[in-house]
Design a protein around this motif. Structure first.
Motif, PDB file in Angstrom:
ATOM      1  N   PHE A   1      15.370  -1.242  10.305  1.00  0.00           N
ATOM      2  CA  PHE A   1      15.380   0.096   9.707  1.00  0.00           C
ATOM      3  C   PHE A   1      13.978   0.696   9.685  1.00  0.00           C
ATOM      4  O   PHE A   1      13.782   1.872  10.052  1.00  0.00           O
ATOM      5  CB  PHE A   1      15.948   0.011   8.284  1.00  0.00           C
ATOM      6  CG  PHE A   1      16.146   1.346   7.635  1.00  0.00           C
ATOM      7  CD1 PHE A   1      17.178   2.187   8.027  1.00  0.00           C
ATOM      8  CD2 PHE A   1      15.295   1.768   6.621  1.00  0.00           C
ATOM      9  CE1 PHE A   1      17.354   3.424   7.440  1.00  0.00           C
ATOM     10  CE2 PHE A   1      15.469   3.008   6.023  1.00  0.00           C
ATOM     11  CZ  PHE A   1      16.499   3.839   6.427  1.00  0.00           C
ATOM     12  N   VAL A   2      13.004  -0.097   9.278  1.00  0.00           N
ATOM     13  CA  VAL A   2      11.611   0.370   9.270  1.00  0.00           C
ATOM     14  C   VAL A   2      11.177   0.757  10.691  1.00  0.00           C
ATOM     15  O   VAL A   2      10.534   1.790  10.900  1.00  0.00           O
ATOM     16  CB  VAL A   2      10.657  -0.701   8.697  1.00  0.00           C
ATOM     17  CG1 VAL A   2       9.198  -0.269   8.836  1.00  0.00           C
ATOM     18  CG2 VAL A   2      10.995  -0.984   7.234  1.00  0.00           C
ATOM     19  N   ALA A   3      11.546  -0.059  11.662  1.00  0.00           N
ATOM     20  CA  ALA A   3      11.194   0.242  13.060  1.00  0.00           C
ATOM     21  C   ALA A   3      11.783   1.577  13.495  1.00  0.00           C
ATOM     22  O   ALA A   3      11.110   2.380  14.151  1.00  0.00           O
ATOM     23  CB  ALA A   3      11.683  -0.880  13.976  1.00  0.00           C
ATOM     24  N   THR A   4      13.018   1.827  13.114  1.00  0.00           N
ATOM     25  CA  THR A   4      13.649   3.098  13.495  1.00  0.00           C
ATOM     26  C   THR A   4      12.937   4.280  12.847  1.00  0.00           C
ATOM     27  O   THR A   4      12.722   5.314  13.484  1.00  0.00           O
ATOM     28  CB  THR A   4      15.137   3.094  13.104  1.00  0.00           C
ATOM     29  OG1 THR A   4      15.779   1.996  13.752  1.00  0.00           O
ATOM     30  CG2 THR A   4      15.821   4.388  13.520  1.00  0.00           C
ATOM     31  N   MET A   5      12.550   4.135  11.580  1.00  0.00           N
ATOM     32  CA  MET A   5      11.817   5.223  10.918  1.00  0.00           C
ATOM     33  C   MET A   5      10.500   5.492  11.638  1.00  0.00           C
ATOM     34  O   MET A   5      10.146   6.637  11.893  1.00  0.00           O
ATOM     35  CB  MET A   5      11.528   4.874   9.447  1.00  0.00           C
ATOM     36  CG  MET A   5      12.754   4.687   8.571  1.00  0.00           C
ATOM     37  SD  MET A   5      13.861   6.121   8.538  1.00  0.00           S
ATOM     38  CE  MET A   5      15.308   5.402   9.329  1.00  0.00           C
ATOM     39  N   GLN A   6       9.772   4.444  11.953  1.00  0.00           N
ATOM     40  CA  GLN A   6       8.480   4.611  12.629  1.00  0.00           C
ATOM     41  C   GLN A   6       8.658   5.238  14.012  1.00  0.00           C
ATOM     42  O   GLN A   6       7.934   6.165  14.381  1.00  0.00           O
ATOM     43  CB  GLN A   6       7.768   3.256  12.779  1.00  0.00           C
ATOM     44  CG  GLN A   6       7.196   2.715  11.494  1.00  0.00           C
ATOM     45  CD  GLN A   6       5.966   3.482  11.022  1.00  0.00           C
ATOM     46  OE1 GLN A   6       5.385   4.261  11.761  1.00  0.00           O
ATOM     47  NE2 GLN A   6       5.588   3.273   9.773  1.00  0.00           N
ATOM     48  N   GLY A   7       9.607   4.724  14.773  1.00  0.00           N
ATOM     49  CA  GLY A   7       9.829   5.256  16.123  1.00  0.00           C
ATOM     50  C   GLY A   7      10.319   6.693  16.080  1.00  0.00           C
ATOM     51  O   GLY A   7       9.897   7.529  16.895  1.00  0.00           O
ATOM     52  N   ALA A   8      11.180   7.004  15.118  1.00  0.00           N
ATOM     53  CA  ALA A   8      11.721   8.366  15.017  1.00  0.00           C
ATOM     54  C   ALA A   8      10.634   9.351  14.622  1.00  0.00           C
ATOM     55  O   ALA A   8      10.593  10.488  15.124  1.00  0.00           O
ATOM     56  CB  ALA A   8      12.859   8.401  14.003  1.00  0.00           C
TER      57      ALA A   8
END
Lengths: 182, 182
Positions: free
Chosen positions: A148-155
DNA sequence: GTCTATAATTTGATAGAC
DNA sequence: GTCTATCAAATTATAGAC
């Protein structure tokens, strides 16, 4: 506001746009109308400034996040607060997450600053995982939280890069459904 | 291999670790045992080198990806190829995606380079969306595709930052399930 | 194509006056 | 705490010989 705080504010504005290495003492000093030699009085080395900046960012991020999440009763509501923290960086600040940008260029950072950036991500993953587990951390929750954290950062990176704020919502809403249930 | 190609290889190695602004002509020239003035013969300005580098990265990424995906019959298999391309950057190269790193620091890039980085992400999103739609692009597929690309970029950054390659798999496997079905 | 030499600028950092 | 002055090093880039 102290001169040190003004310098940290100026550094945050600049580093969240262009990273650690592009920001100079002269630029920061000019931003607050002092000379670079004066800036060195407050932060002898650039590494000192970077370290304090990441520490301040870390503390403020979770203080703000905890305050928002305290007003939510559901897991989904609390994790939505985490998503909104990233959305605020995009919409309110039009900037990257400080640690998202420094994390990308971590190989170019002084060791102490790099360690502090890692600490931010460790805390981020643990925060989300603790919501998932309702206080009882588990390995499986850690992996979901990290995703989830990765998706926030990438988004956040993609939305800023593509100059399309609406894309952030489109990219992250399914991640929220996935982790918190529909 | 031509000197230009050697310079691009050296630049890719360095820029995928530390970004655009930390890499100097002197470093690149030293990497391949020539002088910086000779490097300027091949790429007059740094912007010329950055532009060629991103274009080459873009072309090679999708050539390799298309070749791999051509051997897969299912949507899931093809999108797994996309995930493996990012996994290879982490495991084989121990480096960020060039455009993931440059995208983070996009505000510090020459306009022409920034435009090329955006082009890589546009093509990435369209590639994934085209697999989802089986050749018939739709807006909803574009959002799902963008979310998947964001997760790959964020997961690569986090895995490198945390020095935990296994974390990449843990972070991305659910994103694959989400987009391609269990 | 590669070299030596060099220009013009920027950078992190320090010494010492006030 | 802030300043002027300065340094040593690094950077992008160019001129001109070979």
């Amino acid at each position: 506001m102290t001169t040190s705080e003004k310098l940290l504010d100026a550094a945050e504005l600049r580093m969240r746009r262009t990273g650690y290495n592009t920001v100079s003492f002269r630029d920061l000093a000019a931003d607050i109308n002092i000379k670079s030699a004066s800036a060195h009085y407050h932060f002898p080395r650039k590494e000192d400034l970077g370290l304090d900046l990441v520490k301040r960012y870390h503390a403020r991020f979770f203080t703000t996040l905890d305050a928002a999440a305290a007003g939510e009763n559901t897991r989904r509501g609390k994790i939505e607060c985490f998503r909104l923290a990233y959305r605020s960086a995009l919409v309110d600040d039009r900037s990257m997450c400080l640690c998202g940008l420094l994390g990308s260029e971590i190989a170019s950072l002084p060791d102490a600053v790099a360690t502090e950036v890692k600490g931010f991500f460790k805390a981020s993953i643990e925060w989300v995982a603790s919501i998932l587990a309702d206080g009882t951390p588990q390995m499986r929750h850690n992996n979901e939280a990290a995703g989830f954290v990765a998706t926030m950062q990438g988004a956040l990176m993609l939305a800023i890069c593509m100059e399309d704020a609406a894309l952030f919502d489109a990219m992250t809403e399914r991640a929220l459904d996935l982790i918190a249930g529909d």
